[in-house]
Design a protein around this motif. Sequence first.
Motif, mmCIF file in Angstrom:
data_model
loop_
_atom_site.group_PDB
_atom_site.id
_atom_site.type_symbol
_atom_site.label_atom_id
_atom_site.label_comp_id
_atom_site.label_asym_id
_atom_site.label_seq_id
_atom_site.Cartn_x
_atom_site.Cartn_y
_atom_site.Cartn_z
ATOM 1 N N LEU A 171 -13.628 58.369 68.395
ATOM 2 C CA LEU A 171 -12.227 58.704 68.119
ATOM 3 C C LEU A 171 -11.890 58.469 66.646
ATOM 4 O O LEU A 171 -11.166 59.260 66.026
ATOM 5 C CB LEU A 171 -11.315 57.867 69.015
ATOM 6 C CG LEU A 171 -9.807 58.073 68.838
ATOM 7 C CD1 LEU A 171 -9.416 59.508 69.189
ATOM 8 C CD2 LEU A 171 -9.018 57.091 69.687
ATOM 9 N N CYS A 172 -12.415 57.385 66.077
ATOM 10 C CA CYS A 172 -12.203 57.129 64.645
ATOM 11 C C CYS A 172 -12.710 58.292 63.801
ATOM 12 O O CYS A 172 -12.031 58.759 62.881
ATOM 13 C CB CYS A 172 -12.922 55.845 64.227
ATOM 14 S SG CYS A 172 -12.162 54.324 64.808
ATOM 15 N N GLY A 173 -13.930 58.759 64.108
ATOM 16 C CA GLY A 173 -14.484 59.882 63.364
ATOM 17 C C GLY A 173 -13.649 61.134 63.495
ATOM 18 O O GLY A 173 -13.518 61.916 62.539
ATOM 19 N N LEU A 174 -13.059 61.352 64.675
ATOM 20 C CA LEU A 174 -12.229 62.540 64.893
ATOM 21 C C LEU A 174 -10.876 62.428 64.200
ATOM 22 O O LEU A 174 -10.307 63.435 63.778
ATOM 23 C CB LEU A 174 -12.022 62.743 66.398
ATOM 24 C CG LEU A 174 -13.282 63.043 67.219
ATOM 25 C CD1 LEU A 174 -12.945 63.120 68.699
ATOM 26 C CD2 LEU A 174 -13.948 64.329 66.755
ATOM 27 N N VAL A 187 -9.582 52.015 64.348
ATOM 28 C CA VAL A 187 -8.742 53.114 64.828
ATOM 29 C C VAL A 187 -7.440 53.174 64.026
ATOM 30 O O VAL A 187 -7.004 54.260 63.598
ATOM 31 C CB VAL A 187 -8.440 52.944 66.330
ATOM 32 C CG1 VAL A 187 -7.437 53.990 66.791
ATOM 33 C CG2 VAL A 187 -9.722 53.061 67.150
ATOM 34 N N LEU A 188 -6.829 52.018 63.797
ATOM 35 C CA LEU A 188 -5.590 51.986 63.009
ATOM 36 C C LEU A 188 -5.839 52.421 61.568
ATOM 37 O O LEU A 188 -5.003 53.102 60.959
ATOM 38 C CB LEU A 188 -4.990 50.577 63.039
ATOM 39 C CG LEU A 188 -4.529 50.074 64.402
ATOM 40 C CD1 LEU A 188 -3.996 48.648 64.295
ATOM 41 C CD2 LEU A 188 -3.472 51.001 65.000
ATOM 42 N N THR A 189 -6.993 52.034 61.002
ATOM 43 C CA THR A 189 -7.346 52.458 59.643
ATOM 44 C C THR A 189 -7.478 53.970 59.565
ATOM 45 O O THR A 189 -6.986 54.604 58.612
ATOM 46 C CB THR A 189 -8.656 51.798 59.193
ATOM 47 O OG1 THR A 189 -8.482 50.378 59.147
ATOM 48 C CG2 THR A 189 -9.076 52.290 57.815
ATOM 49 N N ALA A 190 -8.126 54.568 60.559
ATOM 50 C CA ALA A 190 -8.301 56.023 60.573
ATOM 51 C C ALA A 190 -6.941 56.729 60.627
ATOM 52 O O ALA A 190 -6.718 57.731 59.932
ATOM 53 C CB ALA A 190 -9.171 56.434 61.760
ATOM 54 N N LEU A 200 -1.614 50.586 57.034
ATOM 55 C CA LEU A 200 -2.768 50.028 56.333
ATOM 56 C C LEU A 200 -2.530 48.561 55.979
ATOM 57 O O LEU A 200 -3.441 47.726 56.103
ATOM 58 C CB LEU A 200 -3.056 50.837 55.065
ATOM 59 C CG LEU A 200 -4.356 50.498 54.337
ATOM 60 C CD1 LEU A 200 -5.565 50.817 55.207
ATOM 61 C CD2 LEU A 200 -4.456 51.251 53.012
ATOM 62 N N GLY A 201 -1.318 48.225 55.539
ATOM 63 C CA GLY A 201 -1.004 46.824 55.264
ATOM 64 C C GLY A 201 -1.114 45.963 56.501
ATOM 65 O O GLY A 201 -1.609 44.830 56.451
ATOM 66 N N LEU A 202 -0.678 46.506 57.642
ATOM 67 C CA LEU A 202 -0.788 45.775 58.908
ATOM 68 C C LEU A 202 -2.243 45.512 59.263
ATOM 69 O O LEU A 202 -2.609 44.413 59.702
ATOM 70 C CB LEU A 202 -0.107 46.577 60.010
ATOM 71 C CG LEU A 202 -0.058 45.938 61.399
ATOM 72 C CD1 LEU A 202 0.810 44.681 61.374
ATOM 73 C CD2 LEU A 202 0.464 46.944 62.418
#
Length: 435
Positions: free
Chosen positions: A100-103, A157-160, A190-192
């Motif tokens: 999912l991250c890659g997508l 996942v949040l980073t993506a 991103l800060g989170l």
Amino acid sequence: MASRRNLWLACLIALTALLVIGNLASDVGLDVKYGWDTRVNCAAVDAYAGGLDPYFVKNLKGTKLSYPYLPVTLEAFRPFCADGILVAHYKTIFPVLAVLCGLLLPGLGLPGLGVPGLGRARPSARDVGLRVLCALGAFVGFEWVQASGNFAILSGVLTAIALRLLLSPPSSGAAEDRSFPSHLAGAALLGLVMSFKLVFFPVLAALYFLPLPRRRKLMLIAMAVFSFALPILISRLAYPDLFASWQLAVAGKIPDQHLVELFESNPSLLLLARDLMGHVGLIDSKPAIFATYAFAVTALVLVPFALSILRLIGSRPAHEGDSLPARVDRWLMDHPRAAMRITVLAMFALYLSSPRLKEYAFFELALYAAILLVDLPARALAAALTVGLLMPSLIFVTGSSPEDNSIQLFSALMFFWVLLLDARHAGRVPDTVQL
């Protein structure tokens, strides 16, 4: 020539994919009890729900490791640990989340660092496949996440999602005004994410390279810093007792339990500097260790990155009276897609420079790499695949000891240098191969 280049690059990608999958599959047969981080995190959530202090290891069932995250995360992680589903099925859930991250990762649509305006309207199957492959296999980071069951998969996942919001296609005028709220949301997210692992906080400075007016870039950085500080503030005000325990645990002041040490084994430049000082009899000298670490980060990562950027900007004529920051801002605005690529490259460089770069953290580093990998020209793509994915996977699948984690650091450094060498060819005719 184009047909032969298509063939050998396709074969290299296929071989890399087989090694990555084989490396992940080989772990299944090992007689090791995996998933220790998932058990620790969910045991902490259970202890908190039961009215116990989760920062004391004696209150965590089934583990001798300590819980390292801020108190507010105990509420955030509770849904993931409900009914023991994650502990029981993380081996299935984690690969799905990695894919999912890659997508979710954005595509910059830019063949090479310095060729603006050549982006594709929509990502090809090749691009998406390369991003997923990089997320699963770069620097064997996901292998460590899968083995340890670390929650870096969730921050990944949040980073993506944050990167997708931040790296939306450049706009102008009213369209830019409409897209800025999504940039703010991306900066906040991103800060989170950085608040999960406080040591990666400097990555937020890379937002300055986005192709936006300086005032808006500073607003994004301020939003990211606020979002980074908010979980700390909430933890301190809403959970004062737990926050005090967290401080004690992180500082190693709770006796007779596992503590988080800056110098514990991990593949970072700080530990490399410590090992070098050990060879000359200065392993107990922290000033010598930190001086060597600062020199290594500066010489191997930050200075080469800065020189590459200055070389690109220096190729443009300067207006009379312009300061360097003004020239940087103008160049970034004039080359929006290249600027977004530089932003991700800066994130990669700052993340790589972290003093506590644990084995599983290379998964998040792989997400930055996945964005940068796709748009490389054929030769640079082949080199990046070789040093970033094929080489470390081959070393580990052939029986390298898990303790040989310096392989991850050297693989990431070589990948970074490949990207910088590609940046030297700004303005060339792209030769990206579509498979």
